[in-house]
Design an enzyme around this catalytic site. Structure first.
Site, mmCIF file in Angstrom:
data_model
loop_
_atom_site.group_PDB
_atom_site.id
_atom_site.type_symbol
_atom_site.label_atom_id
_atom_site.label_comp_id
_atom_site.label_asym_id
_atom_site.label_seq_id
_atom_site.Cartn_x
_atom_site.Cartn_y
_atom_site.Cartn_z
ATOM 1 C CE LYS A 106 -6.559 -6.814 -0.609
ATOM 2 N NZ LYS A 106 -6.872 -5.401 0.366
ATOM 3 C CG ASP A 111 -1.367 -4.666 4.754
ATOM 4 O OD1 ASP A 111 -0.902 -4.246 3.975
ATOM 5 O OD2 ASP A 111 -1.742 -5.565 5.372
ATOM 6 C CG HIS A 137 -1.428 -1.010 1.347
ATOM 7 N ND1 HIS A 137 -3.118 -1.071 0.986
ATOM 8 C CD2 HIS A 137 -2.013 -2.090 2.034
ATOM 9 C CE1 HIS A 137 -3.448 -2.827 0.744
ATOM 10 N NE2 HIS A 137 -2.756 -2.676 1.486
HETATM 11 ZN ZN ZN Z 1 -3.255 -4.833 3.127
#
Ligand code: ZN
Length: 430
Positions: free
Chosen positions: A205, A338, A86
């Site tokens: 997603k 992540d 991200h």
């Molecule tokens: Zn994520």
């Protein structure tokens, strides 16, 4: 484990910015990720379009006219791939602080973090959730050569149910605030897939289960139904896109695999049946097993909600145990971290966790090269140093990464598409 972010997309084209001239890299050592062997004194030759034309012993290498091989000490290996980033978010954007961040500001955060990620040796990333299609803009700016960053596949806003992990549940009713990717019901979800692709997404997603950093839900509980996920997978695949499903919960993991989703993100509470289904369907599991340490140590300071810290305490260790079990059971695993939950550029810290929890170093490196490339649909283009692949090359000093994966946390050389991004040795020689 992120809060929801709107939008991720990926262009199906590769960067147009490359070497511009043929060249070569001479590596003191080179890790062949396919065989697991380290070869000495190897030369990689690449063409003007940034793709590799030959790899082999330096003594027999044919260096292109007017080119000089770049000398690289240490061990060369393919540029790394992170399947779950991200880049438009920082850890301190968690919780209520995130509400004050505009879409343009988020885009600028992405510029900063794309560069950090590339300099850390990650030459390809799949970004799974961003607001306002900032990830599409970033991908395109990188491909146009306006800013530095890895090759990106992007999802745009993640799809999710009302009040779920991919909605934004921080504000009370009177604000009527709904995240961009919210779509309830099979046909609304199909329409959202179409809209997300219209604005530039390379993949879709979705949030199949609850999450850690969202307010008011539980990681283990299902969110999208099987019926909704079948519709999403069918629509995305019809339009040539893969689907990544955020799924901590046992039931949601199985529903997502049965629906035909391509990668399961987090996979925290997967059971034996889920592992068997993943093997049967060829589904890749992406376990982000480093960031637990960061959330527990730094999360409160970063503004993560108290309930999020509590949820992580319950799920972090189980996820690591299930990672080990899934790997030992023969499930396909791709490397994803992540990033954004923890600071960008620390992506390679996950390698040591993967080794601590059952992998050999070569397994962890393959998860971030060959396996990730397969999971992206970019096999043969990235994650390998072979003719036809992009000259995305990194190098590490000191011990072999097969002896100590922590050397991957400090890369000394990064090349993307035949263009040198960083060369610390050259800097030291000056
Ligand atoms: Zn994520």
């Amino acid at each position: 484990m992120r809060r929801l972010f709107p939008a991720l997309f990926c262009s199906l084209v590769f960067s147009s910015v490359a070497a511009a001239a043929p060249g070569a890299v001479h590596c003191a050592h080179l890790l062949d990720v396919r065989s697991g062997e380290i070869r000495t004194d190897q030369t990689i030759v690449f063409a003007a379009d940034g793709t590799i034309t030959n790899v082999g012993p330096a003594k027999s290498a044919v260096i292109p006219p007017n080119a000089t091989a770049i000398e690289v000490a240490g061990t060369c290996l393919p540029g790394l791939i992170d399947m779950h980033t991200h880049v438009t978010f920082d850890p301190q954007d968690s919780g209520y602080a995130g509400l004050g961040i505009s879409v343009p500001r988020e885009a600028i955060t992405g510029v900063k973090n794309a560069r950090r990620t590339l300099y850390a040796g990650f030459t390809t990333i799949r970004n799974v959730g961003a607001s306002g299609f900032t990830d599409v803009a970033l991908r395109d700016a990188i491909n146009d050569g306006d800013v530095e960053g890895p090759r990106m596949l992007v999802s745009g806003p993640p799809l999710g149910i009302t009040g779920g992990h991919c909605d934004d549940n921080l504000l009370p009713y009177e604000y009527h605030h709904v995240a961009e990717g919210v779509a309830d019901g099979p046909w609304a979800a199909r329409a959202k897939v179409r809209e997300t692709i219209k604005y530039g997404a390379d993949l879709i997603k979705i949030c199949a289960s609850g999450g850690v950093l969202s307010k008011g839900d539980l990681p283990g509980t299902p969110q999208y139904t099987l019926e909704e996920m079948i519709a999403i997978a069918e629509e995305a695949h019809k339009l040539g896109r893969k689907v990544a499903a955020h799924a901590h919960g046992t039931q949601s993991i199985k529903d997502a695999i049965r629906a035909g989703i391509d990668t399961i993100e987090h996979s925290s509470l997967i059971d034996d049946e889920g592992i068997a289904l993943a093997k049967e369907h060829g589904t890749y599991l992406v376990f982000d097993i480093y960031n637990d340490d960061f959330i527990l140590q730094e999360g409160a300071k970063a503004g993560m909600l108290p309930e999020s810290i509590e949820k992580e305490k319950k799920i972090g260790r189980l996820q690591r145990e299930n990672f080990r079990h899934a790997f030992q059971s023969g499930a396909k695993i791709a490397f994803g971290t992540d990033s954004g939950v923890y600071p960008h550029g620390d992506n390679a810290k996950q390698f040591a966790k993967m080794v601590e929890w059952g992998m050999q170093p070569i397994d962890a490196i393959r998860a971030a090269t060959l396996s990730a490339a397969l999971a992206l649909g970019w096999s043969g283009k990235v994650g390998t140093l072979e003719p036809g692949a992009y000259a995305d090359i990194i190098a590490v000093q000191g011990k072999s990464p097969l002896a100590d994966v922590t050397v991957l946390q400090s890369v000394s050389f990064v090349m993307k598409g035949g263009a040198v991004v960083r060369n610390d040795q050259a800097a030291a020689q000056k």
